[in-house]
Design a protein around this motif. Structure first.
Motif, PDB file in Angstrom:
ATOM      1  N   ASP A  16      65.360  32.034  58.080  1.00  0.00           N
ATOM      2  CA  ASP A  16      64.442  32.117  59.222  1.00  0.00           C
ATOM      3  C   ASP A  16      64.272  30.761  59.895  1.00  0.00           C
ATOM      4  O   ASP A  16      64.246  30.664  61.128  1.00  0.00           O
ATOM      5  CB  ASP A  16      63.085  32.678  58.805  1.00  0.00           C
ATOM      6  N   TRP A  17      64.159  29.710  59.103  1.00  0.00           N
ATOM      7  CA  TRP A  17      64.024  28.366  59.671  1.00  0.00           C
ATOM      8  C   TRP A  17      65.241  28.006  60.513  1.00  0.00           C
ATOM      9  O   TRP A  17      65.107  27.511  61.633  1.00  0.00           O
ATOM     10  CB  TRP A  17      63.830  27.310  58.579  1.00  0.00           C
ATOM     11  N   GLU A  20      65.422  29.992  63.789  1.00  0.00           N
ATOM     12  CA  GLU A  20      64.397  29.498  64.718  1.00  0.00           C
ATOM     13  C   GLU A  20      64.748  28.118  65.265  1.00  0.00           C
ATOM     14  O   GLU A  20      64.586  27.853  66.460  1.00  0.00           O
ATOM     15  CB  GLU A  20      63.037  29.462  64.027  1.00  0.00           C
ATOM     16  N   THR A  24      65.291  27.708  69.213  1.00  0.00           N
ATOM     17  CA  THR A  24      64.339  26.857  69.940  1.00  0.00           C
ATOM     18  C   THR A  24      65.029  25.669  70.596  1.00  0.00           C
ATOM     19  O   THR A  24      64.820  25.396  71.781  1.00  0.00           O
ATOM     20  CB  THR A  24      63.235  26.363  68.978  1.00  0.00           C
ATOM     21  N   ASP A  34      67.696  34.451  74.901  1.00  0.00           N
ATOM     22  CA  ASP A  34      67.300  34.928  73.572  1.00  0.00           C
ATOM     23  C   ASP A  34      68.406  35.688  72.830  1.00  0.00           C
ATOM     24  O   ASP A  34      68.158  36.256  71.770  1.00  0.00           O
ATOM     25  CB  ASP A  34      66.017  35.754  73.652  1.00  0.00           C
ATOM     26  N   GLY A  37      69.708  33.296  69.171  1.00  0.00           N
ATOM     27  CA  GLY A  37      69.079  33.420  67.847  1.00  0.00           C
ATOM     28  C   GLY A  37      69.656  34.565  67.028  1.00  0.00           C
ATOM     29  O   GLY A  37      70.014  34.373  65.855  1.00  0.00           O
ATOM     30  N   GLU A  41      71.541  34.427  63.383  1.00  0.00           N
ATOM     31  CA  GLU A  41      71.081  35.248  62.257  1.00  0.00           C
ATOM     32  C   GLU A  41      72.212  36.088  61.687  1.00  0.00           C
ATOM     33  O   GLU A  41      72.369  36.193  60.455  1.00  0.00           O
ATOM     34  CB  GLU A  41      69.921  36.143  62.681  1.00  0.00           C
TER      35      GLU A  41
END
Length: 162
Positions: A16-17, A20, A24, A34, A37, A41
């Motif tokens: 998750d880090w 993100e 970001t 978007d 991301g 993942e």
């Protein structure tokens, strides 16, 4: 600062880090939409499920419990070649040699497990990273204009033979 930074294997708890951080930073610095991301993942989930423990590795750089960057060495579709992926150094950790340390670790690993070379994919706008690649012997193999992640970009492929 490098003396106090540890490199440890990427773990599921980092997923998750890392998603993100990529989403970001690339939105802020490159204007990515978007869709970036979820791509990061997907790459990470596939790595966790399918990577070869002997020939593939991911590292997370940390200092005092704070994650500062990452780099991955995975097998390329080209036989006996590695692919560098998800190379990231957070802005607050730049300028201290962390990028070089991560790259040295990744290249050393790839050589050590017997890959013939390494390839990577990036964008021309990542000038500092591209300069680091070239300083370390990577050669620009190809570039082309693309529209990706909601942006007009120049996609680049670099390659180094061991």
């Amino acid at each position: 600062m490098i003396g106090n930074i540890t490199l440890r294997p990427f773990a599921e708890a980092d997923l998750d880090w890392l998603v993100e951080a990529h989403a970001t930073l690339y939105a802020r610095d490159e204007g990515f939409d978007d869709s970036f991301g979820p791509l990061v993942e997907t790459i990470l989930r596939r790595f966790l499920l399918e990577h070869d423990d002997v020939r593939e590795r991911g590292w997370v750089a940390a200092h005092d419990g704070h994650r500062l960057g990452s780099i991955f060495c995975v097998e390329s579709p080209q036989p006996s070649w590695a692919k560098l992926r998800l190379f990231l150094v957070l802005p607050q950790a730049r300028g201290f040699g962390l990028g070089q340390h991560l790259l040295d670790t990744c290249l050393g690993f790839a050589r050590g497990v017997g890959y013939d070379g390494m390839t990577l994919w990036t964008h021309k706008s990542h000038a500092a990273a591209c300069a680091l690649y070239e300083k370390n012997g990577f050669a620009l193999e190809a570039e082309k204009p693309v529209t990706s992640f909601g942006c007009s970009l120049i996609e680049q492929t670099y390659k180094i033979t061991f």
